[in-house]
Design an enzyme around this catalytic site. Sequence first.
Site, PDB file in Angstrom:
ATOM      1  N   GLY A  78       0.343   0.737   9.527  1.00  0.00           N
ATOM      2  CA  GLY A  78      -0.688   0.921   8.515  1.00  0.00           C
ATOM      3  C   GLY A  78      -0.075   1.209   7.158  1.00  0.00           C
ATOM      4  O   GLY A  78       1.025   0.760   6.868  1.00  0.00           O
ATOM      5  N   LEU A  79      -0.797   1.973   6.358  1.00  0.00           N
ATOM      6  CA  LEU A  79      -0.370   2.337   5.009  1.00  0.00           C
ATOM      7  C   LEU A  79      -0.024   1.120   4.166  1.00  0.00           C
ATOM      8  O   LEU A  79       0.998   1.077   3.503  1.00  0.00           O
ATOM      9  CB  LEU A  79       0.828   3.291   5.041  1.00  0.00           C
ATOM     10  CG  LEU A  79       0.541   4.714   5.504  1.00  0.00           C
ATOM     11  CD1 LEU A  79       1.811   5.536   5.485  1.00  0.00           C
ATOM     12  CD2 LEU A  79      -0.503   5.369   4.616  1.00  0.00           C
ATOM     13  N   CYS A  80      -0.872   0.100   4.257  1.00  0.00           N
ATOM     14  CA  CYS A  80      -0.629  -1.037   3.386  1.00  0.00           C
ATOM     15  C   CYS A  80      -1.939  -1.476   2.733  1.00  0.00           C
ATOM     16  O   CYS A  80      -2.256  -2.650   2.693  1.00  0.00           O
ATOM     17  CB  CYS A  80       0.051  -2.170   4.136  1.00  0.00           C
ATOM     18  SG  CYS A  80      -0.595  -2.454   5.764  1.00  0.00           S
ATOM     19  N   GLY A  81      -2.671  -0.502   2.259  1.00  0.00           N
ATOM     20  CA  GLY A  81      -3.876  -0.809   1.491  1.00  0.00           C
ATOM     21  C   GLY A  81      -4.908  -1.532   2.321  1.00  0.00           C
ATOM     22  O   GLY A  81      -5.102  -1.243   3.495  1.00  0.00           O
TER      23      GLY A  81
END
Lengths: 133, 300
Positions: free
Chosen positions: B88-91
Amino acid sequence: MADTTAFELVSPERLLMSQDVEMVIVPGAEGNIGVLARHAPMISTVRPGVIEIFGTRSAEAERVFVAGGFAEVTPDRCTVLAEEAVPVSDLDRSEIEQSIKDLREDLEDAKEPAERTAIEARIVVTQAKLAAI
Amino acid sequence: MASLKDLRNRIATVKSTQKITSAMKMVAASKLRRAQEQAEAGRPYAERMERMLASLAGGVSGGQRPRLMVGTGKDDVHLLVVVTSDRGLCGGFNSTLVREARRRIRELRDAGKEVKLLCVGRKGRDNLRRDYRNLIIDDVTDIGKPKLTFDDANGIAGKVASLFEAGEFDVAQVIYNRFKSAISQVVTSQQLIPLSLDEPPAEQAESEPSENGVGKAVYDFEPEEEQIIAELIPRNLAIQIYKTLLESAASEQGARMTAMDNATRNAGDMIAGLTLVYNRTRQAVITKELIEIISGAEAV
């Protein structure tokens, strides 16, 4: 100087070789094909074997092992789409013999017919590799 | 009102978060560069494959074409290959893609088609599993570690091809994020089976100048055309999937880079705001202490 043909060796991951050469010998499905400049256009599958490249400068042929693929020849270029390509000088006999042995063992363990054919295909490729040395 | 100590702690927290996000941004930037290089390196093969396919397709008549190329002739069961990331952590990278996938599923179902899903990447699988658990026939995770290889794509292509041979579906499409630039990714869908060539073969032959007066049609084939094309089509499927995976990997890093850049900037704003409050509070405390001392002295 003799005429040259533009030879390209491409794997899915990158363009391995792109140069003008005098002659290339490609291991076609139905026999080796020697490609010189102005060769008649053709498309062929490639069996596992060695491509020999005769450059314009050196008399010595460059030998590259390919594990199958496709070749496209036109009067002024020769393109080989290879699945796996290794220079013959980088192949190691004992390593290959070992991997053949491992694959044979895998084959004995394999039950599924699909798995068996996959392993058999890999054995053929590895044996061709051994023959290339 | 928050005490000075609370504020100090809070500022420290935001600062360390900012350090993490800015490090992630730099990691994503370098991974992005690598992914782009890889995508660049894979292009020549795909181009030549297409050229070869175009000259072959013209020579083989409809009836002899392999099923992967012409399809089953029906259009009842659709397979969607949804390409997302594992991390995750990709907008909005995964959520926009999943939203599009959901829209497509609804659309196809409304049209009375059956839908099956093949999820590539953990995020998309987890998200789609909530609503469409029974539609997911297979998933592939942890690809491209440490580096995306052609074998990864080959594995997926093998799955798709064997599902097709088993008559599991009629039409296969892949949904992925196409890499437009580091800050912009476009959700794109591409048809895999039956194969749609970008240009009809006839045009291809005209657009490429034929040297020595030699046309495209006079290729010699060894072995037979049908045999070559039967081998070429599955390879092409793998190549198309490989291309998709490369695009998706580059997009993921691009999206992460942008997201982390934003996060770093937001953290900076937050630190500025908190520091202001902190300094005001500190001065208020000092003033209050002074007043206390002075009024104490006056009272004596």
